[in-house]
Write a protein that holds these residues in place. Sequence first.
Motif, PDB file in Angstrom:
ATOM      1  N   CYS A  37      -6.069 -11.141  73.025  1.00  0.00           N
ATOM      2  CA  CYS A  37      -6.078 -12.535  73.784  1.00  0.00           C
ATOM      3  C   CYS A  37      -7.048 -13.262  73.552  1.00  0.00           C
ATOM      4  CB  CYS A  37      -5.807 -12.200  75.219  1.00  0.00           C
ATOM      5  SG  CYS A  37      -5.801 -13.698  76.208  1.00  0.00           S
ATOM      6  N   CYS A  53      -8.861 -13.794  77.411  1.00  0.00           N
ATOM      7  CA  CYS A  53      -9.392 -12.598  78.123  1.00  0.00           C
ATOM      8  C   CYS A  53      -9.833 -11.265  77.302  1.00  0.00           C
ATOM      9  CB  CYS A  53      -8.497 -12.042  79.174  1.00  0.00           C
ATOM     10  SG  CYS A  53      -6.971 -11.304  78.685  1.00  0.00           S
ATOM     11  N   CYS A  92      -2.386 -12.796  75.883  1.00  0.00           N
ATOM     12  CA  CYS A  92      -1.377 -11.876  76.345  1.00  0.00           C
ATOM     13  C   CYS A  92      -0.565 -12.095  77.245  1.00  0.00           C
ATOM     14  CB  CYS A  92      -2.447 -10.963  77.275  1.00  0.00           C
ATOM     15  SG  CYS A  92      -3.392 -11.608  78.499  1.00  0.00           S
ATOM     16  N   CYS A 132      -3.050 -16.832  80.340  1.00  0.00           N
ATOM     17  CA  CYS A 132      -4.205 -17.056  79.804  1.00  0.00           C
ATOM     18  C   CYS A 132      -4.085 -18.049  78.714  1.00  0.00           C
ATOM     19  CB  CYS A 132      -4.345 -15.485  78.985  1.00  0.00           C
ATOM     20  SG  CYS A 132      -5.416 -14.494  79.817  1.00  0.00           S
TER      21      CYS A 132
HETATM   22 ZN   LIG Z   1      -5.302 -12.697  78.328  1.00  0.00          ZN
END
Ligand SMILES: [Zn+2]
Length: 124
Positions: free
Chosen positions: A4, A7, A21, A25
């Motif tokens: 991702c 994150c 993800c 996000c």
């Molecule tokens: Zn993420």
Amino acid sequence: MPRCLHCGTQIKYGRTDKKFCCDQCKNRHYNEQTRSGRAFRRKILSQLVTNYDVLDTLFKAGVYSIDLIDIVTMGFAPGIVTSYRKVGKHEEFCCFDIKYIMTKMRIYSISKLENVSVHLQGKQ
Ligand SMILES: [Zn+2]
């Protein structure tokens, strides 16, 4: 396995070209990009104003050439300009309506553009 972009979590499901993800996000990532884009723009604009003030002060004082090291000391940032063109062997830069020639060591021929007119489309 892709991670991702926001994150760093490994993305285990879905298409292999997925960048985030989850939607949260994804939204946070683009919001941060917009914010940092605006902050960057603000920084450049404020530096342009500073550059203009320095050049204008010199011009009004009758100083039409100055060592780069001295003008930088006054807060001038040589890399921030509104336009650039090559005139013969010289490199001519503009900060709004003030133009100057800049070399690695010196700024000279500081002058104001004449007959500057601004036409704003759709506004009379
Ligand atoms: Zn993420």
